[in-house]
Enzyme design. Structure first.
Site, PDB file in Angstrom:
ATOM      1  N   TYR A  61       1.053  -1.120  -0.556  1.00 55.11           N
ATOM      2  CA  TYR A  61      -0.005   0.166   0.285  1.00 55.11           C
ATOM      3  C   TYR A  61       0.966   1.362  -0.213  1.00 55.11           C
ATOM      4  CZ  TYR A  61      -3.391  -3.129   1.649  1.00 55.11           C
ATOM      5  OH  TYR A  61      -4.560  -4.906   1.608  1.00 55.11           O
ATOM      6  N   GLY A 210     -18.363  -3.833  -0.810  1.00 62.13           N
ATOM      7  CA  GLY A 210     -18.295  -4.253  -2.264  1.00 62.13           C
ATOM      8  C   GLY A 210     -17.861  -2.761  -2.449  1.00 62.13           C
ATOM      9  N   SER A 215     -22.086   0.578  -0.661  1.00 60.14           N
ATOM     10  CA  SER A 215     -22.584   2.312   0.224  1.00 60.14           C
ATOM     11  C   SER A 215     -23.582   3.609  -0.833  1.00 60.14           C
ATOM     12  CB  SER A 215     -21.625   3.150   0.826  1.00 60.14           C
ATOM     13  OG  SER A 215     -20.697   2.395   1.390  1.00 60.14           O
TER      14      SER A 215
END
Length: 342
Positions: A61, A210, A215
């Site tokens: 990351y 997802g 959302s």
């Protein structure tokens, strides 16, 4: 009144974590430009103060910048309050990504993560993707040594096939398997989840919302920068998007009946899968974090669960999780140990 975050046992080796974790990836990578360190440290501190103590990062990351950020957030007595997970296995050389499970690399990656995080021991160390060029036993042998040396406490795998999980677990107990699991990604339920449960391995569900679609629905695309890899995800491409929007609409209808948001309903569905499952939704906003914690108060009946599962059946969603060429549990079997020449 604030929701109290319960604790759960992850795996059978003694790791205890908050029943919901915090995925830190989007703070630094893949979901658009990195967010300001000061804001993200404040968010992590708010999460820990609220009872979300299971933090998830990885050396890829950034690369590396998310571990450095999390390391800064752990200063001032925070380290003792959290269960920290990081990962190795995806490396970038001259702009090219590859997957490596070579013992020397495993050790070097662990040492580098400890340094960036500025800690003495990693609570849960995952192999982020499986190196299919060498037997899983070879990688696990080095991880076992790192446990014995006190550099890591528990071992995890991410995106591993059932046979890889079994073979790894035979070398040293696997504490957790990380996998994508949500109302729009349910293919792990056939073989991977039962294998974990048979072996007593905890399940860590990433992208339980997802990747934000559960959302916001199709509106998610309006907020994505060109650097956001979700913009190119097969499930969000024309044709697939319109089809998948119907699932979101149904989730919204049920959420309205339950008096919660669509994201809380989607997260509650994962939370209701069992006390061996810990979802790790990521966020960069304190209000979203509070909303995610609120999902722990959403109670779903067996009828609610059945209704959600009928509209979100395994084949109800169109499009793969990743574009072509990305390594997943479906392509993570490794050669037999008998074929290995060190």
């Amino acid at each position: 009144m604030a929701t109290k975050v319960p604790r759960i046992k992850l795996g059978k080796q003694g790791l205890e974590v908050s029943a919901q974790g915090l995925g830190c990836m989007g703070m630094s990578a893949f979901y658009g430009p990195p967010k300001p360190d000061a804001d993200m440290i404040k968010l992590i501190h708010h999460a820990v103060d609220s009872g979300i103590t299971f933090l998830d990062t990885s050396d890829i990351y950034g690369p590396h910048t998310n571990e450095i950020l999390v390391g800064k957030a752990l200063k001032g007595g925070v380290r003792e309050k959290v269960e920290l997970a990081t990962k190795f296995g995806i490396r970038v050389t001259d702009g090219n990504r590859d997957i490596c499970g070579d013992p020397a690399y495993v050790r070097a990656a662990c040492e580098a993560s400890l340094k960036r995080l500025d800690i003495d021991c990693i609570d849960l160390y995952y192999q982020h993707r499986i190196d299919t060029r060498l037997p899983i036993e070879v990688t696990m042998g080095e991880l076992k040594k790192l446990v014995e040396e006190g550099k890591i406490k528990y071992i995890g795998l991410s995106e591993a096939s059932a046979s890889t999980i079994r073979r790894a677990h035979a070398v040293h107990p696997i504490t957790a398997v990380q996998l994508e699991w949500s109302l729009w990604s349910r293919d792990v339920e056939e073989e991977i989840i039962p294998t974990c449960r048979e072996l007593g391995i905890g399940i860590v569900a990433y992208s339980p919302l997802g990747r934000g679609f559960l959302s916001l629905g199709p509106k998610l695309l309006d907020s994505l920068s060109n650097e956001d890899f979700r913009k190119y995800q097969p499930k969000l491409q024309p044709g697939n998007l319109e089809h998948n929007a119907k699932l979101y609409e149904r989730v919204c209808e049920i959420a309205a009946k339950k008096g919660c948001t669509p994201s809380q309903l989607a997260l509650a569905w994962v939370q209701h899968q069992g006390n061996d499952v810990c979802p790790i939704p990521g966020t960069t906003k304190i209000e979203n974090l509070n909303q995610n914690i609120g999902a722990l108060s959403v109670k779903l009946t067996p009828e609610d669960m059945a209704e959600l599962e009928s509209i979100a059946s395994v084949d109800a969603v169109k499009g793969d999780r990743y574009g072509p060429g990305m390594s997943t549990w479906k392509t993570s079997d490794t050669p037999p140990l008998s074929s290995w020449k060190a």
